[in-house]
Design a protein around this motif. Sequence first.
Motif, PDB file in Angstrom:
ATOM      1  N   LEU A  16       7.703   3.414  -1.146  1.00  0.00           N
ATOM      2  CA  LEU A  16       7.002   4.619  -0.669  1.00  0.00           C
ATOM      3  C   LEU A  16       6.131   4.354   0.553  1.00  0.00           C
ATOM      4  O   LEU A  16       5.739   5.289   1.242  1.00  0.00           O
ATOM      5  CB  LEU A  16       6.140   5.202  -1.790  1.00  0.00           C
ATOM      6  CG  LEU A  16       6.892   5.731  -3.017  1.00  0.00           C
ATOM      7  CD1 LEU A  16       5.907   6.230  -4.072  1.00  0.00           C
ATOM      8  CD2 LEU A  16       7.860   6.839  -2.633  1.00  0.00           C
ATOM      9  N   THR A  17       5.799   3.087   0.828  1.00  0.00           N
ATOM     10  CA  THR A  17       4.935   2.763   1.963  1.00  0.00           C
ATOM     11  C   THR A  17       5.666   1.990   3.060  1.00  0.00           C
ATOM     12  O   THR A  17       5.038   1.564   4.024  1.00  0.00           O
ATOM     13  CB  THR A  17       3.725   1.935   1.502  1.00  0.00           C
ATOM     14  OG1 THR A  17       4.189   0.721   0.866  1.00  0.00           O
ATOM     15  CG2 THR A  17       2.870   2.711   0.519  1.00  0.00           C
ATOM     16  N   VAL A  50      -4.372   3.702  -2.526  1.00  0.00           N
ATOM     17  CA  VAL A  50      -3.341   3.551  -3.560  1.00  0.00           C
ATOM     18  C   VAL A  50      -3.584   2.279  -4.364  1.00  0.00           C
ATOM     19  O   VAL A  50      -3.550   2.269  -5.599  1.00  0.00           O
ATOM     20  CB  VAL A  50      -1.942   3.517  -2.923  1.00  0.00           C
ATOM     21  CG1 VAL A  50      -0.871   3.201  -3.971  1.00  0.00           C
ATOM     22  CG2 VAL A  50      -1.639   4.842  -2.230  1.00  0.00           C
ATOM     23  N   ARG A  90      -0.848   2.402   6.640  1.00  0.00           N
ATOM     24  CA  ARG A  90       0.355   2.934   6.014  1.00  0.00           C
ATOM     25  C   ARG A  90      -0.046   3.910   4.911  1.00  0.00           C
ATOM     26  O   ARG A  90      -1.025   3.699   4.209  1.00  0.00           O
ATOM     27  CB  ARG A  90       1.191   1.805   5.401  1.00  0.00           C
ATOM     28  CG  ARG A  90       1.814   0.862   6.389  1.00  0.00           C
ATOM     29  CD  ARG A  90       3.060   1.460   7.023  1.00  0.00           C
ATOM     30  NE  ARG A  90       3.627   0.535   7.988  1.00  0.00           N
ATOM     31  CZ  ARG A  90       4.563  -0.356   7.697  1.00  0.00           C
ATOM     32  NH1 ARG A  90       5.012  -0.473   6.471  1.00  0.00           N
ATOM     33  NH2 ARG A  90       5.028  -1.156   8.634  1.00  0.00           N
ATOM     34  N   THR A  91       0.718   4.984   4.751  1.00  0.00           N
ATOM     35  CA  THR A  91       0.411   5.964   3.726  1.00  0.00           C
ATOM     36  C   THR A  91       1.504   6.006   2.671  1.00  0.00           C
ATOM     37  O   THR A  91       2.625   5.526   2.894  1.00  0.00           O
ATOM     38  CB  THR A  91       0.235   7.369   4.330  1.00  0.00           C
ATOM     39  OG1 THR A  91       1.461   7.762   4.963  1.00  0.00           O
ATOM     40  CG2 THR A  91      -0.909   7.388   5.327  1.00  0.00           C
ATOM     41  N   CYS A  92       1.161   6.592   1.559  1.00  0.00           N
ATOM     42  CA  CYS A  92       2.075   6.673   0.419  1.00  0.00           C
ATOM     43  C   CYS A  92       2.230   8.124   0.011  1.00  0.00           C
ATOM     44  O   CYS A  92       1.239   8.828  -0.204  1.00  0.00           O
ATOM     45  CB  CYS A  92       1.528   5.838  -0.739  1.00  0.00           C
ATOM     46  SG  CYS A  92       2.546   5.869  -2.231  1.00  0.00           S
ATOM     47  N   THR A  93       3.473   8.575  -0.105  1.00  0.00           N
ATOM     48  CA  THR A  93       3.761   9.925  -0.581  1.00  0.00           C
ATOM     49  C   THR A  93       4.839   9.831  -1.646  1.00  0.00           C
ATOM     50  O   THR A  93       5.928   9.331  -1.388  1.00  0.00           O
ATOM     51  CB  THR A  93       4.244  10.838   0.566  1.00  0.00           C
ATOM     52  OG1 THR A  93       3.199  10.963   1.547  1.00  0.00           O
ATOM     53  CG2 THR A  93       4.600  12.214   0.043  1.00  0.00           C
ATOM     54  N   ILE A 129      -2.699   3.269   2.031  1.00  0.00           N
ATOM     55  CA  ILE A 129      -2.354   2.237   1.064  1.00  0.00           C
ATOM     56  C   ILE A 129      -3.571   1.573   0.419  1.00  0.00           C
ATOM     57  O   ILE A 129      -3.520   1.229  -0.769  1.00  0.00           O
ATOM     58  CB  ILE A 129      -1.406   1.183   1.701  1.00  0.00           C
ATOM     59  CG1 ILE A 129      -0.817   0.283   0.608  1.00  0.00           C
ATOM     60  CG2 ILE A 129      -2.098   0.358   2.758  1.00  0.00           C
ATOM     61  CD1 ILE A 129       0.291  -0.603   1.114  1.00  0.00           C
ATOM     62  N   THR A 149       8.058   0.212  -6.332  1.00  0.00           N
ATOM     63  CA  THR A 149       7.931   1.624  -5.954  1.00  0.00           C
ATOM     64  C   THR A 149       6.940   1.784  -4.809  1.00  0.00           C
ATOM     65  O   THR A 149       7.184   2.545  -3.864  1.00  0.00           O
ATOM     66  CB  THR A 149       7.472   2.462  -7.160  1.00  0.00           C
ATOM     67  OG1 THR A 149       8.378   2.276  -8.242  1.00  0.00           O
ATOM     68  CG2 THR A 149       7.414   3.938  -6.793  1.00  0.00           C
ATOM     69  N   ILE A 150       5.808   1.082  -4.877  1.00  0.00           N
ATOM     70  CA  ILE A 150       4.830   1.142  -3.801  1.00  0.00           C
ATOM     71  C   ILE A 150       5.446   0.670  -2.483  1.00  0.00           C
ATOM     72  O   ILE A 150       5.264   1.285  -1.427  1.00  0.00           O
ATOM     73  CB  ILE A 150       3.596   0.289  -4.142  1.00  0.00           C
ATOM     74  CG1 ILE A 150       2.826   0.925  -5.306  1.00  0.00           C
ATOM     75  CG2 ILE A 150       2.670   0.135  -2.926  1.00  0.00           C
ATOM     76  CD1 ILE A 150       1.680   0.093  -5.808  1.00  0.00           C
TER      77      ILE A 150
END
Length: 395
Positions: free
Chosen positions: A376-377, A331, A354-357, A328, A372-373
């Motif tokens: 996704l996270t 991002v 935390r990651t975002c895909t 994150i 949206t972020i």
Amino acid sequence: MRDNKYTDYTDFLKDRKFIQWQLLPDDRLDEYWHAFIEKNPDLTAELSYAKEYLKTSVLNKPSMTENERLSLLKKIQSSTQVVRKKRKLRRYLQYASAACAVIAIIVGLLYFSREESSSFEHNKDLISGNQLNNENIQLITAEKTISYKENIDVAITTEGTVKVIQSGREESIETEGGFLNKLIVPYGKRSKIELADGSNVWLNSGSVVEFPSTFSKQSREIYLSGEMYIEVAPEKNRSFYVHTPDFLVKVYGTKFNVSTYTDTPSSVVLVEGSVALQASKKHPEQRLHPNELAIFDPQSNTFDKRLVDINSFISWKDGYLIFDKTPIPEVLKQIERYYNLSFNFGQDIQLQKRTCTGKIYLSDNLDNVMATIALLTSTKYTRTEHQIYITNENN
């Protein structure tokens, strides 16, 4: 004398007049609550907690669906606009009902633990952000410096005239052939340039490019700081060079992305064609092939190359970002540049990991992007005026 009706912040949140003051302010309510604070200075802290709780917690609780939050937010915003513009009383009363609905929601939420309602300022599991003041794009020529509030497209004619298009309006600027023009694109803005040879350059936020109005007969050279995507017009007799603070890119008719931001490693991603990278004249050229990413190592003056999905690196020019298990903080760095924001990270390592895909469309509406972020996270976000708060979803 202390007003015994109020013992802590929860009492304010049950008070209809307080809710109306926060959501539908007018001169009468301002006068009432300012007088209240003067008479009850020992309740100032609790009053502040109530304000913060209302702004940061009510619209982002899991007990409300996303449609409910958006609908309520729309009503509140409409109500505020109506009051500020002092429209007819009938419309005021129509929208004021939103405040009454909020009171019922707040009272229900107060029965969650008090720890959940603490101020964001005391929350360690937090990433906070601020919206910064937008600056203007600047075009600097030998004769003048011109500022533009909105994004611009620039085209250089074969005669060396600079044409600037903004919001459908075109402006022609005469320049000197031997002078390097400079285009400064601050964070929150973007631009596109068609160079004199027909090459097209997309400039990302926070970038500076220097370019001539006409190229020499021997070579075509530009200077970059920041990020650009470029489609170079092929010419057999004149090589194309991109100078960056770290290395030189020699182009052989191609499409590629160059990123040289100071807070991230400099890199080149090749879409098609061929380029050669060189840290200095002392170091040999390194060829890059399509679908390869080269990351520059300033310690050794070498490039680490690997195959990548190029769309993740060039999609910004088409108005969206693609992430694949991206942390994150990385991002948010891209969101910072694109929307001219500044995020501060708290002490919560778990949140930062935390990651975002997924895909994020770079809408003009920042709330759509932040929502949206958050999705996704698996986080939550709250936005109040020029501040943004991101917390763990289970808070």
